[in-house]
Design an enzyme around this catalytic site. Structure first.
Site, PDB file in Angstrom:
ATOM      1  N   ASN A   8      37.453  42.567  40.674  1.00 30.42           N
ATOM      2  CA  ASN A   8      36.532  41.738  39.896  1.00 30.42           C
ATOM      3  C   ASN A   8      36.284  40.501  40.740  1.00 30.42           C
ATOM      4  OD1 ASN A   8      35.246  39.940  38.212  1.00 30.42           O
ATOM      5  ND2 ASN A   8      36.665  40.176  36.519  1.00 30.42           N
ATOM      6  N   ARG A  10      34.926  37.824  40.246  1.00 28.87           N
ATOM      7  CA  ARG A  10      35.054  36.544  39.540  1.00 28.87           C
ATOM      8  C   ARG A  10      36.507  36.151  39.298  1.00 28.87           C
ATOM      9  NH1 ARG A  10      31.419  36.096  34.530  1.00 28.87           N
ATOM     10  NH2 ARG A  10      31.922  33.929  34.905  1.00 28.87           N
ATOM     11  N   CYS A  11      37.447  37.042  39.598  1.00 24.55           N
ATOM     12  CA  CYS A  11      38.874  36.803  39.353  1.00 24.55           C
ATOM     13  C   CYS A  11      39.539  36.279  40.626  1.00 24.55           C
ATOM     14  CB  CYS A  11      39.523  38.111  38.910  1.00 24.55           C
ATOM     15  SG  CYS A  11      41.329  38.036  38.807  1.00 24.55           S
ATOM     16  N   SER A  12      40.201  35.146  40.528  1.00 25.72           N
ATOM     17  CA  SER A  12      40.841  34.555  41.717  1.00 25.72           C
ATOM     18  C   SER A  12      41.945  35.452  42.268  1.00 25.72           C
ATOM     19  CB  SER A  12      41.385  33.162  41.408  1.00 25.72           C
ATOM     20  OG  SER A  12      42.401  33.222  40.430  1.00 25.72           O
TER      21      SER A  12
END
Length: 113
Positions: A8, A10-12
């Site tokens: 993902n 958007r996931c750090s």
């Protein structure tokens, strides 16, 4: 080395795992699981191969978890919900010929490189 990351962007944690793989010279196959969710069987296999329980692989803090009333759900119900609502899948999963890990913490990926 062959590797796959269920990613993902958007996931750090997912970005960190991808960066770690690339730092180690591995260009993985990237599966953007929000766009292409795994099947129930694929997800069941990922979770089992990572040595996790289904409940350990679900994001309980996501709004859908509460909205869908999953607190008392069975493993089968959780898996079905995770496929229908892939934001519920804890991330990222990384798969190599040496095994599968949930990259939380990111360093867990080192075990399978």
């Amino acid at each position: 080395m062959d590797a796959t990351i269920y990613h993902n962007p958007r996931c750090s944690k997912s970005r960190q795992a991808l960066e770690l793989l690339r730092e180690r010279g591995v260009e993985p196959t990237i599966i953007k699981y929000l766009d292409t969710p795994p099947t129930v069987e694929e997800l069941r296999t990922l979770i089992a191969d990572a040595g996790l329980t289904v409940r350990q692989a679900v994001r309980v803090k996501e709004a859908e978890f509460t909205e869908l009333g999953l607190l008392e759900a069975s493993d089968d119900e959780l898996l079905a919900a995770m496929v229908a609502h892939p934001r519920l899948i804890e991330r990222p999963f990384v798969v190599t010929p040496k095994g599968t890990r949930m990259a939380r913490p990111t360093a867990a990926v080192e075990e399978i490189l």
